[in-house]
Design a protein around this motif. Structure first.
Motif, PDB file in Angstrom:
ATOM      1  N   TRP A 461       0.849  -1.137  -0.016  1.00  0.00           N
ATOM      2  CA  TRP A 461      -0.137  -0.060   0.177  1.00  0.00           C
ATOM      3  C   TRP A 461       0.776   1.220   0.033  1.00  0.00           C
ATOM      4  N   ASP A 462       1.928   1.316   0.907  1.00  0.00           N
ATOM      5  CA  ASP A 462       2.775   2.423   0.697  1.00  0.00           C
ATOM      6  C   ASP A 462       3.411   2.622  -0.424  1.00  0.00           C
ATOM      7  N   GLN A 463       3.866   1.644  -1.293  1.00  0.00           N
ATOM      8  CA  GLN A 463       4.286   1.655  -2.611  1.00  0.00           C
ATOM      9  C   GLN A 463       3.255   2.322  -3.489  1.00  0.00           C
ATOM     10  N   GLU A 464       2.316   1.784  -3.292  1.00  0.00           N
ATOM     11  CA  GLU A 464       1.111   2.208  -4.379  1.00  0.00           C
ATOM     12  C   GLU A 464       0.565   3.723  -4.295  1.00  0.00           C
ATOM     13  N   MET A 465       0.581   4.125  -2.782  1.00  0.00           N
ATOM     14  CA  MET A 465       0.267   5.552  -2.405  1.00  0.00           C
ATOM     15  C   MET A 465       1.133   6.544  -3.049  1.00  0.00           C
ATOM     16  N   LYS A 466       2.645   6.073  -2.948  1.00  0.00           N
ATOM     17  CA  LYS A 466       3.768   6.905  -3.542  1.00  0.00           C
ATOM     18  C   LYS A 466       3.555   7.080  -4.990  1.00  0.00           C
ATOM     19  N   LEU A 467       3.304   6.085  -5.482  1.00  0.00           N
ATOM     20  CA  LEU A 467       3.393   6.134  -6.963  1.00  0.00           C
ATOM     21  C   LEU A 467       2.203   7.024  -7.542  1.00  0.00           C
ATOM     22  N   LYS A 468       0.912   6.945  -6.750  1.00  0.00           N
ATOM     23  CA  LYS A 468      -0.188   7.791  -7.157  1.00  0.00           C
ATOM     24  C   LYS A 468       0.077   9.184  -7.005  1.00  0.00           C
ATOM     25  N   ALA A 469       0.893   9.555  -5.808  1.00  0.00           N
ATOM     26  CA  ALA A 469       1.120  10.892  -5.491  1.00  0.00           C
ATOM     27  C   ALA A 469       2.308  11.438  -6.495  1.00  0.00           C
ATOM     28  N   GLN A 470       3.218  10.463  -7.179  1.00  0.00           N
ATOM     29  CA  GLN A 470       3.931  10.982  -8.051  1.00  0.00           C
ATOM     30  C   GLN A 470       3.186  11.337  -9.139  1.00  0.00           C
ATOM     31  N   SER A 471       2.530  10.476  -9.635  1.00  0.00           N
ATOM     32  CA  SER A 471       1.865  10.746 -10.982  1.00  0.00           C
ATOM     33  C   SER A 471       0.766  12.026 -10.766  1.00  0.00           C
ATOM     34  N   ALA A 472       0.292  12.090  -9.716  1.00  0.00           N
ATOM     35  CA  ALA A 472      -0.618  13.460  -9.574  1.00  0.00           C
ATOM     36  C   ALA A 472       0.203  14.575  -9.627  1.00  0.00           C
ATOM     37  N   ALA A 473       1.395  14.546  -9.209  1.00  0.00           N
ATOM     38  CA  ALA A 473       2.378  15.691  -9.366  1.00  0.00           C
ATOM     39  C   ALA A 473       2.881  15.803 -10.520  1.00  0.00           C
ATOM     40  N   ALA A 474       3.086  14.810 -11.207  1.00  0.00           N
ATOM     41  CA  ALA A 474       3.606  15.065 -12.639  1.00  0.00           C
ATOM     42  C   ALA A 474       2.610  15.681 -13.565  1.00  0.00           C
TER      43      ALA A 474
END
Length: 476
Positions: A461-474
């Protein structure tokens, strides 16, 4: 009593958070208990210090003795009693514990991957699906059984101390390190009931909101925008905790006495399992109609207005006391008679005046331990153990206790599957890979902490949350 809990009930692997803890959690280090009376496998009885009921303390794993099988079942019963005590707000203590979503600050789990014990990508009805089979247990009234999981303060402290909500910290963590003594996790199964049943005093009852189901694009799915307040009755309960010498945890399970009948010995497909009605079984149903999983079948339908599913599930407990019904001796690692003796003794104690059982806890006398399972040798947990059989790599007996241990309301559909027929088939220390559709997440190396699915879920879950945050920021 029907305590109120406002958060919608969620199924699957739910565990604790890094939050502020109230006094009702109990101390981080449990109070020192009085020494146990000597346990005996020829006469396994309740401890004298379990009376009065309100004085029962959390069993201290640091003082645990593993001399007899009785010690393990006593630990299980004492933990169950302690968890069921009033927390001072009218609720059983465990209902105040946190979930793993809290550890990561997650409010809406629908955006996350399904729990690791399931296969494939995100599924509808995740709040209702059983571990391993994606099965859904449908009661006689057409209502699904719900699941929730909790972890104690010691679990939270361990995760926070080692910063294991960060997947990169997990990757660098020593795989040989086990959970601390007294770390524990719990899983509950809940049946929706009417107010008359809730007021009957037969069950532990909680009042809680649950998500509604809808038909959408040919599938039955959870609608997180709709919920209803329901009375929920506890029908099944898992306990897993670390004690001295047993980092693999003792895994015990309890059920309500009216859940389902035990399958008789030498059963045939047309054998009638019971001539009486049970909560999840209709009188005179043949064994061939028991424990059928309709979750992935087009036969399963939903009436949205009544929130009922069809067909219903006829439940039978395939292995009474977690073992072959013919196994009754003390010399083998199944200890059926030990469990039966302790159940009888504990329930008898609760019925005596010295137990001082509060009137709003009379339902405790309707629950029993099915069995428990653990390692036969001390300190035997290692990374990359698949635990696919009851024996170690040298052919020596490794597992002891309920070798076919299942809860009829939590593992309804895996009771006869040799790859899933006890707790350690799924709870092991082997390497884990993310579910299908999430190949961009890093796998989890084989490590002792993998014995807990809650820990594993947090890692992904931690990985998924961080990937989603990175995607949103991009995209900004």
């Amino acid at each position: 009593m029907t305590p109120s809990i406002t958060r919608p009930l969620l199924a699957g692997l739910m565990l604790c958070s890094a939050c502020v803890f109230a006094d009702e959690y109990g101390p981080t280090t449990p109070p020192t208990n009085q020494p146990m009376p000597a346990a005996s496998d020829s006469l396994c009885v309740a401890q004298d210090n379990w009376a009065p009921f309100e004085a029962v303390q959390m069993p201290d794993g640091n003082q645990f003795s593993s001399d007899t099988s009785c010690d393990f079942h006593r630990w299980s019963w004492q933990m169950f009693l302690w968890l069921m005590q009033d927390d001072g707000k009218g609720e059983p203590r465990f209902l105040g514990f946190d979930s793993p979503y809290d550890l990561l600050g997650i409010d809406n789990r629908e955006s996350l991957l399904p729990r690791l014990s399931k296969q494939g990508g995100a599924r509808s009805m995740d709040e209702y699906l059983q571990a391993g089979t994606e099965g859904i247990l449908v009661g006689k009234d057409g209502k699904p059984v719900y699941y929730s999981q909790y972890i104690n303060r010691e679990f939270v402290d361990f995760i926070n101390e080692h910063e294991l909500t960060d997947f990169e910290k997990v990757q660098a963590f020593d795989p040989n390190t086990s959970f601390d003594i007294n770390v524990a996790e719990f899983k509950a199964a809940w049946k929706i009931v009417d107010k008359a049943t809730a007021d009957s005093g037969e069950f532990l009852i909680t009042r809680q909101s649950v998500f509604k189901l809808v038909n959408r694009n040919g599938k039955i799915v959870v609608d997180v925008n709709q919920s209803s307040e329901e009375y929920l009755a506890l029908v099944g309960f898992h306990i897993a905790g670390v004690v001295e010498g047993h980092p693999e945890m003792i895994w015990a399970t309890f059920e309500h006495k009216d859940n389902a009948p035990d399958v008789p010995t030498n059963v045939q497909p047309d054998t009638v399992v019971s001539d009486k009605d049970w909560t999840f079984y209709t009188a005179n149903t043949p064994y061939s109609q028991c424990n059928i999983n309709y979750a992935s079948s087009p036969q399963l339908t939903l009436d949205e207005a009544s929130q009922t599913l069809s067909p219903t599930t006829e439940v039978c407990r395939r292995f009474a006391w977690g073992n072959n019904a013919n196994q009754m001796t003390y010399a083998v690692p199944t200890n059926i008679q030990v469990v039966q003796q302790l159940n009888d003794s504990t329930l008898s104690l609760l019925d005596q005046s010295k137990a001082q059982l509060p009137a709003d806890r009379n339902w405790l006398k309707n629950y029993f331990e099915v069995s428990a399972i653990w390692f036969r040798r001390n300190d035997g947990l290692e990374p990359n153990m698949t635990l696919a059989t009851d024996f170690d790599d040298n052919g020596k007996q490794l597992l002891i206790g309920g070798l076919h241990l299942s809860n009829s309301t939590i593992e309804t559909f895996t009771q006869t599957q040799s790859t899933m027929d006890n707790c350690f088939r799924c709870h092991n220390t082997s390497q884990r890979f993310p579910p299908s559709g999430a190949e961009n997440l890093a796998p989890l190396k084989g490590m002792n902490l993998n014995i807990s699915h809650a820990f594993m879920n947090i890692y992904f879950w931690d990985q998924e949350m961080k990937l989603k945050a990175q995607s949103a920021a991009a995209k900004q």
